[in-house]
Enzyme design. Structure first.
Site, PDB file in Angstrom:
ATOM      1  N   TYR A  68      -1.606  -0.364  10.479  1.00 47.44           N
ATOM      2  CA  TYR A  68      -1.777  -0.694   9.131  1.00 47.44           C
ATOM      3  C   TYR A  68      -0.612  -0.437   8.488  1.00 47.44           C
ATOM      4  CZ  TYR A  68      -3.684  -1.025   4.543  1.00 47.44           C
ATOM      5  OH  TYR A  68      -3.822  -1.523   3.291  1.00 47.44           O
ATOM      6  N   SER A  87       0.959  -1.003  -0.050  1.00 51.28           N
ATOM      7  CA  SER A  87       0.046   0.108   0.149  1.00 51.28           C
ATOM      8  C   SER A  87       0.998   1.212   0.016  1.00 51.28           C
ATOM      9  CB  SER A  87      -1.268  -0.039   1.156  1.00 51.28           C
ATOM     10  OG  SER A  87      -1.501   1.236   1.382  1.00 51.28           O
TER      11      SER A  87
END
Length: 240
Positions: free
Chosen positions: A146, A133
């Protein structure tokens, strides 16, 4: 395809099957997994097989990996697209959520991709793709665990690449921006949003080319460069 019951993983599986590949779909949610598998087989013939599995159960992976390889008659591409991103409030520090994120996004990836690395190293060929990501590029305040999990995945994939590059094995790190999936739905401030199918098209093109790291879409590479260049004392003032 690990993490194939929805989002990018499901879109990747559908595109691979439509291109003539036999695909194994792995995910925890059995109903959703069966639905995706049925959709593929209805449109592309019997090209998809479903294998329900929770990636947090790492001890199950070696035997299941071998079963999949036998069922498909071999493997030449393994994609890890499983991931979780629970909502985290600005003043929330929840270790249980953090543990879930790390177990799925990092430890689960290690369990599956270690098996892929072992098999492909012996074969002297194969491609490993990990879905990371743009959030991995800096320590953002919104969801610390995350971002940290995706940064850890980046490092793990780079290490596999360094180990396997001389053995004929390709390892590709994919860093998407905002994709319209269950993970992002309802999040504020999204821009340059693309569909899972648009993301899948770009990811598979990257897997065929074999570059080390690919931002999806490519404009995020410039964003990542800018974000990484911001001094820490300024970055901590940004609400990202």
């Amino acid at each position: 395809m690990v993490g194939a019951s929805s989002g990018i993983g499901a879109a990747l599986a559908k595109r691979l099957a439509a291109g003539g590949c036999q695909v194994a779909l792995v995910a925890r949610r059995e109903v959703e997994l069966a639905r995706v598998c049925d959709e593929i087989n209805a449109g592309s013939g019997a090209r998809a097989r479903a294998y329900p599995q929770d990636v947090r159960s790492g001890s199950e992976v070696p035997a299941l990996f071998q079963q999949i390889a036998a069922d498909l008659g071999g493997l030449d591409l393994v994609i890890y697209a499983a991931g979780v991103q629970p909502r985290v409030a600005a003043d929330e520090y929840d270790t249980d959520k953090d543990r879930l994120i790390v177990e799925v996004n990092v430890i689960g990836a290690m369990a599956w991709l270690n098996e892929a690395a072992r098999r492909f190293e012996r074969a002297g060929a194969g491609t490993i793709v990990g879905i990371s990501s743009i959030a991995a590029d800096r320590g953002r305040r919104g969801n610390p665990a995350y971002g940290a999990s995706k940064a850890a995945l980046d490092h793990f994939l780079e290490a596999l690449r360094n180990r396997l590059s001389q053995r004929g094995v390709t390892v590709v790190t994919i860093k998407p921006g905002f994709v319209d999936t269950d993970l992002t739905r309802g999040m504020p401030g999204l821009f340059w949003l693309i569909s899972p199918d648009q993301a899948a098209e770009r990811i598979l093109a990257a897997a065929r080319r074999g570059p080390a790291t690919v931002y999806v879409p490519r404009r995020w590479r410039l964003v990542g460069l800018i974000i990484r260049s911001i001094p820490s004392f300024l970055f901590r003032k940004l609400k990202i």
